[in-house]
Scaffold this active site. Sequence first.
Site, PDB file in Angstrom:
ATOM      1  N   ASP A 158       0.846  -1.206   0.000  1.00 25.24           N
ATOM      2  CA  ASP A 158       0.000   0.000   0.000  1.00 25.24           C
ATOM      3  C   ASP A 158       0.880   1.255   0.000  1.00 25.24           C
ATOM      4  O   ASP A 158       0.600   2.225  -0.703  1.00 25.24           O
ATOM      5  CB  ASP A 158      -0.905  -0.015   1.244  1.00 25.24           C
ATOM      6  CG  ASP A 158      -1.619  -1.347   1.380  1.00 25.24           C
ATOM      7  OD1 ASP A 158      -2.324  -1.725   0.433  1.00 25.24           O
ATOM      8  OD2 ASP A 158      -1.450  -2.031   2.406  1.00 25.24           O
ATOM      9  N   HIS A 186      -4.566  -3.377   6.555  1.00 23.24           N
ATOM     10  CA  HIS A 186      -4.372  -3.648   5.124  1.00 23.24           C
ATOM     11  C   HIS A 186      -5.714  -4.101   4.554  1.00 23.24           C
ATOM     12  O   HIS A 186      -6.003  -5.278   4.441  1.00 23.24           O
ATOM     13  CB  HIS A 186      -3.310  -4.726   4.897  1.00 23.24           C
ATOM     14  CG  HIS A 186      -3.292  -5.207   3.482  1.00 23.24           C
ATOM     15  ND1 HIS A 186      -2.892  -4.408   2.434  1.00 23.24           N
ATOM     16  CD2 HIS A 186      -3.679  -6.370   2.916  1.00 23.24           C
ATOM     17  CE1 HIS A 186      -3.036  -5.067   1.302  1.00 23.24           C
ATOM     18  NE2 HIS A 186      -3.514  -6.265   1.571  1.00 23.24           N
TER      19      HIS A 186
HETATM   20  P1  NAI Z   1      -1.997 -18.307  -3.994  1.00 16.58           P
HETATM   21  O1  NAI Z   1      -3.339 -18.891  -3.798  1.00 16.58           O
HETATM   22  O2  NAI Z   1      -1.368 -18.265  -5.346  1.00 16.58           O
HETATM   23  O3  NAI Z   1      -0.964 -19.075  -3.044  1.00 16.58           O
HETATM   24  C1  NAI Z   1      -1.228 -19.377  -1.721  1.00 16.58           C
HETATM   25  C2  NAI Z   1      -0.438 -20.638  -1.389  1.00 16.58           C
HETATM   26  O4  NAI Z   1      -0.554 -20.855   0.015  1.00 16.58           O
HETATM   27  C3  NAI Z   1      -0.968 -21.889  -2.080  1.00 16.58           C
HETATM   28  O5  NAI Z   1       0.104 -22.533  -2.768  1.00 16.58           O
HETATM   29  C4  NAI Z   1      -1.486 -22.745  -0.930  1.00 16.58           C
HETATM   30  O6  NAI Z   1      -1.297 -24.131  -1.165  1.00 16.58           O
HETATM   31  C5  NAI Z   1      -0.614 -22.246   0.218  1.00 16.58           C
HETATM   32  N1  NAI Z   1      -1.156 -22.540   1.550  1.00 16.58           N
HETATM   33  C6  NAI Z   1      -2.443 -22.534   1.969  1.00 16.58           C
HETATM   34  N2  NAI Z   1      -2.509 -22.908   3.254  1.00 16.58           N
HETATM   35  C7  NAI Z   1      -1.258 -23.127   3.677  1.00 16.58           C
HETATM   36  C8  NAI Z   1      -0.683 -23.564   4.904  1.00 16.58           C
HETATM   37  N3  NAI Z   1      -1.449 -23.849   5.945  1.00 16.58           N
HETATM   38  N4  NAI Z   1       0.648 -23.690   4.977  1.00 16.58           N
HETATM   39  C9  NAI Z   1       1.437 -23.429   3.926  1.00 16.58           C
HETATM   40  N5  NAI Z   1       0.956 -23.046   2.709  1.00 16.58           N
HETATM   41  C10 NAI Z   1      -0.375 -22.891   2.603  1.00 16.58           C
HETATM   42  O7  NAI Z   1      -2.046 -16.851  -3.345  1.00 16.58           O
HETATM   43  P2  NAI Z   1      -1.035 -15.641  -3.527  1.00 16.58           P
HETATM   44  O8  NAI Z   1      -1.443 -14.814  -4.683  1.00 16.58           O
HETATM   45  O9  NAI Z   1       0.357 -16.142  -3.462  1.00 16.58           O
HETATM   46  O10 NAI Z   1      -1.396 -14.770  -2.223  1.00 16.58           O
HETATM   47  C11 NAI Z   1      -1.125 -15.250  -0.926  1.00 16.58           C
HETATM   48  C12 NAI Z   1      -1.785 -14.383   0.115  1.00 16.58           C
HETATM   49  O11 NAI Z   1      -1.250 -13.070   0.107  1.00 16.58           O
HETATM   50  C13 NAI Z   1      -3.298 -14.209  -0.036  1.00 16.58           C
HETATM   51  O12 NAI Z   1      -3.884 -14.330   1.248  1.00 16.58           O
HETATM   52  C14 NAI Z   1      -3.431 -12.795  -0.526  1.00 16.58           C
HETATM   53  O13 NAI Z   1      -4.674 -12.238  -0.178  1.00 16.58           O
HETATM   54  C15 NAI Z   1      -2.308 -12.126   0.211  1.00 16.58           C
HETATM   55  N6  NAI Z   1      -1.865 -10.842  -0.314  1.00 16.58           N
HETATM   56  C16 NAI Z   1      -1.524  -9.865   0.591  1.00 16.58           C
HETATM   57  C17 NAI Z   1      -1.078  -8.651   0.181  1.00 16.58           C
HETATM   58  C18 NAI Z   1      -0.718  -7.593   1.190  1.00 16.58           C
HETATM   59  O14 NAI Z   1      -0.434  -6.472   0.742  1.00 16.58           O
HETATM   60  N7  NAI Z   1      -0.680  -7.830   2.483  1.00 16.58           N
HETATM   61  C19 NAI Z   1      -0.966  -8.327  -1.246  1.00 16.58           C
HETATM   62  C20 NAI Z   1      -1.314  -9.415  -2.126  1.00 16.58           C
HETATM   63  C21 NAI Z   1      -1.753 -10.630  -1.663  1.00 16.58           C
END
Ligand code: NAI
Length: 327
Positions: A158, A186
């Site tokens: 952000d 966030h």
């Molecule tokens: P994604 O769905 O591509 O990857 C998430 C991964 O986490 C998957 O491979 C899944 O198998 C794994 N996962 C789920 N539960 C798990 C566990 N208990 N232990 C280990 N791995 C686990 O999602 P992406 O795009 O990589 O985003 C990840 C997170 O980041 C989402 O929650 C998203 O909302 C968040 N995010 C936060 C931002 C911020 O500014 N704080 C910005 C963009 C995304």
Amino acid sequence: MAPVNVTVTGAAGQIGYALLFRIASGALLGPDTQVSLRLLEIPQAVKAAEGTAMELDDCAFPLLSGIEVTDDAKKAFDGANVALLVGARPRTKGMERGDLLEANGGIFKPQGEAINAGAASDIRVLVVGNPANTNALIAQQHAPDVPAARFTAMTRLDHNRAISQLSSKLGVSVGDIKRLAIWGNHSATQYPDVFHTDVNGKSAADIVNDETWLAESFIPTVAKRGAAIIEARGASSAASAANAAIDHIHDWVLGTPAGDWTSMAIPSDGSYGVPEGIISSFPVTCQGGEYSIVQGLEINEFSRTRIDASVAELVEERDAVRALGLI
Ligand code: NAI
């Protein structure tokens, strides 16, 4: 010197894929620090994470001293110096907030416990997985032996988005903008604050001189940027989120530049009327591996109402996870 153990959860996900190669290249901790990666995934995604590990091997990064892939949180966090908690349960259609918080409690509670049980004494945790601030609070509450301040959540994306928007509005380069602040959660209620921001020695708010633009264009554009990226790309921000995670840890460990600050969601010490304990974004400076909240800023009425609204949302989220018995 022993390598720094960096644990990344959700390693097979989109952000993981954009993050791991940069960590291994030295972008996280600088060109003199060896890193050893631990990739934590759920069992179904371990194979995909192993594929990413093969690619990491194939880069022959001189700073990468080892990679381990596991679905066991205990193993993943054993001896961890830095933990990037990226994996989370996304909100799916029809999911109520309580279900979302509960599903994430099922991830961040055991991860907090595993950090408590085995992480190194200098562990630093960044939660990226949403709802990031409250997930960080859950993990922290299950790691009573780790100093509470070591649990942080990411608002750096952000922060970077706000700098970029301001630079295009003012026609200056991003390097000319200093001391921008993100306050609160966030989420869509976050408050990007330019009232203390410096642009080449002048006040950004004075140069903009347009509260309507701030209220109706700048703030919503920054807050809704994630949705705009999904709309355009057909997938959520991954490379920019990974970049922000790198920036967050890099600055925490190696320091913020003189005369500037950054934004981190950290446990409140009560500063600026933010209730103690909730993990809220503040302007911070970092030095010697410690962050401190920038003190003494004058908060005008425009800012106060917006900070209060975002903080109220965080208090609600905390109360909801408390009611669910997650903390
Ligand atoms: P994604 O769905 O591509 O990857 C998430 C991964 O986490 C998957 O491979 C899944 O198998 C794994 N996962 C789920 N539960 C798990 C566990 N208990 N232990 C280990 N791995 C686990 O999602 P992406 O795009 O990589 O985003 C990840 C997170 O980041 C989402 O929650 C998203 O909302 C968040 N995010 C936060 C931002 C911020 O500014 N704080 C910005 C963009 C995304």
